[in-house]
Structures are given as C-alpha cells and as structure tokens.
Design an enzyme around this catalytic site. Structure first.
Site, PDB file in Angstrom:
ATOM      1  N   LYS A  22       0.814  -1.140  -0.001  1.00 15.52           N
ATOM      2  CA  LYS A  22      -0.128  -0.053   0.028  1.00 15.52           C
ATOM      3  C   LYS A  22       0.863   1.143  -0.046  1.00 15.52           C
ATOM      4  O   LYS A  22       0.598   2.074  -0.657  1.00 15.52           O
ATOM      5  CB  LYS A  22      -0.774  -0.048   1.277  1.00 15.52           C
ATOM      6  CG  LYS A  22      -1.733   1.177   1.252  1.00 15.52           C
ATOM      7  CD  LYS A  22      -2.321   1.323   2.712  1.00 15.52           C
ATOM      8  CE  LYS A  22      -1.429   2.079   3.744  1.00 15.52           C
ATOM      9  NZ  LYS A  22      -2.267   2.760   4.492  1.00 15.52           N
ATOM     10  N   ASN A  23       1.695   1.213   0.777  1.00 19.25           N
ATOM     11  CA  ASN A  23       2.725   2.440   0.958  1.00 19.25           C
ATOM     12  C   ASN A  23       3.689   2.633  -0.178  1.00 19.25           C
ATOM     13  O   ASN A  23       4.231   3.793  -0.213  1.00 19.25           O
ATOM     14  CB  ASN A  23       3.552   2.375   2.318  1.00 19.25           C
ATOM     15  CG  ASN A  23       2.882   2.454   3.552  1.00 19.25           C
ATOM     16  OD1 ASN A  23       1.526   3.029   3.597  1.00 19.25           O
ATOM     17  ND2 ASN A  23       3.330   2.092   4.595  1.00 19.25           N
ATOM     18  N   ARG A  93      -3.941  10.226   5.179  1.00 14.20           N
ATOM     19  CA  ARG A  93      -3.066  11.244   4.956  1.00 14.20           C
ATOM     20  C   ARG A  93      -2.194  11.468   3.802  1.00 14.20           C
ATOM     21  O   ARG A  93      -1.695  12.250   3.483  1.00 14.20           O
ATOM     22  CB  ARG A  93      -2.081  10.783   6.212  1.00 14.20           C
ATOM     23  CG  ARG A  93      -1.345  11.689   6.750  1.00 14.20           C
ATOM     24  CD  ARG A  93      -0.331  11.378   7.873  1.00 14.20           C
ATOM     25  NE  ARG A  93       0.538  12.650   7.807  1.00 14.20           N
ATOM     26  CZ  ARG A  93       1.550  12.853   7.053  1.00 14.20           C
ATOM     27  NH1 ARG A  93       1.830  11.975   6.315  1.00 14.20           N
ATOM     28  NH2 ARG A  93       2.245  13.893   7.322  1.00 14.20           N
ATOM     29  N   CYS A 117      -4.485   7.971  10.184  1.00 15.45           N
ATOM     30  CA  CYS A 117      -4.379   7.347  11.683  1.00 15.45           C
ATOM     31  C   CYS A 117      -3.980   8.258  12.562  1.00 15.45           C
ATOM     32  O   CYS A 117      -3.353   9.239  12.352  1.00 15.45           O
ATOM     33  CB  CYS A 117      -3.175   6.308  11.705  1.00 15.45           C
ATOM     34  SG  CYS A 117      -3.635   4.721  10.676  1.00 15.45           S
ATOM     35  N   ASP A 308       5.950   0.509  11.938  1.00 13.86           N
ATOM     36  CA  ASP A 308       4.733  -0.225  11.491  1.00 13.86           C
ATOM     37  C   ASP A 308       4.797  -1.783  11.896  1.00 13.86           C
ATOM     38  O   ASP A 308       3.777  -2.491  11.910  1.00 13.86           O
ATOM     39  CB  ASP A 308       4.829  -0.177   9.982  1.00 13.86           C
ATOM     40  CG  ASP A 308       4.052   1.394   9.625  1.00 13.86           C
ATOM     41  OD1 ASP A 308       3.789   1.847  10.558  1.00 13.86           O
ATOM     42  OD2 ASP A 308       4.118   1.404   8.541  1.00 13.86           O
ATOM     43  N   VAL A 330       9.886   6.651  16.558  1.00 15.23           N
ATOM     44  CA  VAL A 330       9.339   7.310  15.153  1.00 15.23           C
ATOM     45  C   VAL A 330       8.254   8.227  15.463  1.00 15.23           C
ATOM     46  O   VAL A 330       8.071   9.563  15.037  1.00 15.23           O
ATOM     47  CB  VAL A 330       9.169   6.522  14.094  1.00 15.23           C
ATOM     48  CG1 VAL A 330       8.809   7.075  12.949  1.00 15.23           C
ATOM     49  CG2 VAL A 330      10.355   5.651  13.925  1.00 15.23           C
TER      50      VAL A 330
END
EC number: 2.5.1.7
Length: 421
Positions: A22-23, A93, A117, A308, A330
């Site tokens: 997805k990213n 986002r 998120c 993640d 992070v």
C-alpha cells in the site's frame, strides 16, 4: 461497521501469497499525474486507501480503468480540476501526495490538510517548506493548502527530519522542475525507492534512491506509454503474518515477497526462536510448536526496525517467555493497543515512549477496539493465541492496510470471521 470474531489456540500453517505494498502503491498512483498520457500500475492491493486514491483522481477528472487482473490504467490527460477535497483527504493522510505532482505538472493545486491514523503529529510543514524553496507560492487557509507555481526550480533541500511522504512529494515535484534538486536527509524506505524507479521508468532522472541523498534532474515531460509498472510486495504485511506464525507456534511459507527488505524484522524473529529459510521471493518460518522468547527493540527509520511492526512485536512479547522492552522513537502516541491488550490479560507497563512487556502464559479473549491500522493488526494477532473468543471492533482501520486479512488467516487455519455489527 464490521467486526472480527476470532477463536484462539490454532497454530498457523500453510502457504500464502503477499499483496503489493500500500505504501508504495499510493505514491505511485499519485505520480501518474506527472505522465502526459495513460500509464498502467499492477500488483496494487485491494484496500480502502487505494479506492480512496482512485476516487480522488477520478474526482479531478482523470480516467481510470481496472482490468480483470486488477491492473489500474490511469489517464491524466483528461484532468479537469486540481482540487483534493476534505471529505476524501481527511480519511487518508497520503492524499497530500497529489500536491507535488499537481504543482509540477499543472502549476497549481488546492489540497485539504490531511487526516489518516491518529498516531502523533505528522506535520506537512516539511512538504510545504520544500515546495516554497522550489519557487511555489503557498497559502494555508480554512484547512486547505493553496499552491501555485509557473515552473518549479531545482534547488538543494535539507530536510529537518526524515519524512517518507515529504521525500516522496518533493521527489515527484522535482521530477518536472527546471534544473537539479538535491534532497538531503531523505527517507531511505523501499517504498521511496519504488517511487523513484517508477518515475525513472517514465523517463525521469532520479538517482540515489535508498540513500539519504537524492538527486533529481528535472525533465520537460514524463510518459507512461506502454508501461505496466508492478508495485513491490508489502514488507509490513509479510512481517505481520510472520509474527502471527511465530506467536501461534506454526509453520508458514510466504510467497511473492522480498526477504531483502526485512532484515531487522527477520533478525528479531530468529532471536525469538523462529527457524527461518529464505528464497529470492519467499520466506518460510517454522516455530516447531515452541513458545517465542521475548525480544527487545527500538523503532527507527529504514533500514532499522520499522515502527509499523512495533505493535505486532508487542503482541508477541505479551505471550513470550521473558521480558521485552520496546522503545518507539518514530511516532509519539503509538501505544494505543496496549490498553486493549491489558484487557486480554497482557502484563505491559508504559513509561513514556517505552513499553515493558512481561510475557504471560496465556491471554484470554475479550471485546477490544481497534484505534489505528497496525494497532488493529496486533489485536487480531493477540486474538489468535487467546483462550476463548476475541471480538475486534472498528476494523475499518485494518481494511485500510491489510487485504482480506480474515480470508488469508483462515487459509492458514485460523478460526476467524467477519460479521456485521
């Protein structure tokens, strides 16, 4: 709104194919705006965030077609407006990623400030400062970013902090700028490399991707004609299923993935007692029925341990032998899963940005609530090993980042089903 019902206690076993990342898919879809004609993108995961991005591009007038293999053809030549509305951007986002390409290719953009998120403050100021340095005129008013530029000018940008979407936005903007842009302290994530590869496949000139210094030589135009670009596999989905297998004492082979992108995660799984075998595009993990050993870690930008994967390892430590200390460097506010795990019997103490997890011999099923994407996944993992039934509510978070999670886990032998609320 759906929820997941999970019966714990079954070791996972079998084979699974990993989805596209997805990213990587989101910035690549945004980058199709840079092309002067149709471009096809393949291996795109079927996820809510992808649907949102397609709707966003469609609202701008782009022509999108999906074939039977779920390849997406995007034609930006039909664009009618340069507007990304609040109702779409607030849910995701990554919508901010249309800002750079719109500005570079069409000279203007009107983009709502983003949502996504609720994990800490993820400001867009680095995107805006970088674009302003390249000559854009930027105003933020009434929750919208208004940007204009005749043609962006290449320049040297030093990012105050490592930002993945910031690096991607500025790289896309620089691809069509006049002159050379240097981005220092750039993000090194594989998804950034994938975007650079996509831009180069359209005729761009990006070098240094995967290091912390990017050099982008602007070109007059980019073309995706005849290109069918395949998105790289999802390293976080891969990691999530590996942790699920380790927690349940199972044995699973994951295919269509990239072991070379998971060094930090695989090292921690071996430390937890997993036997791991690697091929070029597959990973096999075997726990041989053993309980995992607790591991300590701290998150940091790639190639270090990914933020993640933090929640999933918190879940593993909750039922592991020993004590694991997990430090999140992070994002702030990224331990929202802890409270829900405690309801299942986990022994976790929070101290600032650190979770001290003392493994217990068993968790018990309970109704829990998802708060963000990776937190939701960790609660599903906890449910796989808990005694009795676990109900995970508000799973729309999971659908933003995991393709058919209940079907894939059921394929590996988990007792899990989706039910409407």
């Amino acid at each position: 709104m759906d929820k997941l019902l999970i019966g714990g206690g079954r070791p996972l076993s079998g084979e699974l194919r990993i989805s596209g990342a997805k990213n990587a898919a989101l910035p690549v879809l945004a980058a199709t705006l840079l092309s002067d004609g149709p471009v096809t993108v393949g291996n795109v995961p079927h996820l809510h965030d992808i649907t949102t991005t397609m709707e966003l591009l469609g609202r701008m007038g782009l022509n999108l077609m999906v074939d039977e293999k779920l390849n997406i053809e995007v034609d930006p030549s039909t664009i009618q407006n340069f507007f990304a509305p609040y109702e779409l951007v607030r849910t995701m986002r990554a919508s901010i990623l249309v800002l750079g390409p719109l500005l570079a290719r069409f000279g203007r953009a009107e983009v709502s400030l983003p949502g996504g998120c609720a994990i800490g403050t993820r400001p867009v100021n680095l995107h805006l400062e970088g674009l302003a340095a390249m000559g854009a005129e930027i105003n933020v008013r009434n929750g919208y970013i208004y940007a204009e530029a005749k043609r962006l000018k290449g320049c040297r940008l030093v990012l105050d902090q490592v930002t993945v979407t910031g690096t991607e936005n500025l790289m896309m903007a620089a691809a069509l700028a006049d002159g050379v842009t240097i981005i220092e302290n750039a993000a090194r994530e594989p998804e950034v490399v994938d975007l650079a590869n996509f831009i180069n496949a359209m005729g761009g000139k990006v070098s240094g991707a995967g290091t912390d210094v990017l050099q982008i030589e602007g070109v007059d135009s980019l073309s995706g004609a005849g290109l069918n670009y395949r998105i790289l596999p999802d390293r976080i989905e891969t990691g999530t299923y590996l942790v699920a297998t380790a927690m349940t004492g199972g044995r699973v082979k994951l295919k269509g993935t990239r072991p070379d992108l998971l060094d930090a995660v695989l090292a921690k799984l071996e430390e937890a007692g997993a036997e791991i075998t690697l091929g070029d595009d597959w990973i096999e993990l075997d726990m041989k029925g053993r309980r995992p050993q607790a591991v300590s870690l701290h998150t940091a930008p790639y190639p270090a341990f990914p933020t993640d994967m933090q929640a999933q390892f918190t879940a593993m430590n909750a039922i592991a032998e020993g004590v694991g200390v997990i430090t999140e460097t992070v994002f702030e506010n990224r331990f929202m899963h802890v409270q829900e795990m405690q309801r299942m019997g986990a022994d976790i103490k929070l101290e600032s940005n650190t979770a001290i997890v003392k493994g217990v011999s068993r968790l018990t099923g309970a109704p829990v609530m998802a708060t963000d994407l990776r937190a939701s996944a960790s609660l599903v993992l906890a449910g796989l090993v808990a005694e009795g039934q676990t109900k995970v509510d508000r799973i729309y978070h999971i659908d933003r980042g995991y393709e058919c999670i209940e079907e894939k886990l059921a394929q590996l032998g988990a007792e899990i089903r989706r039910v409407p609320n």
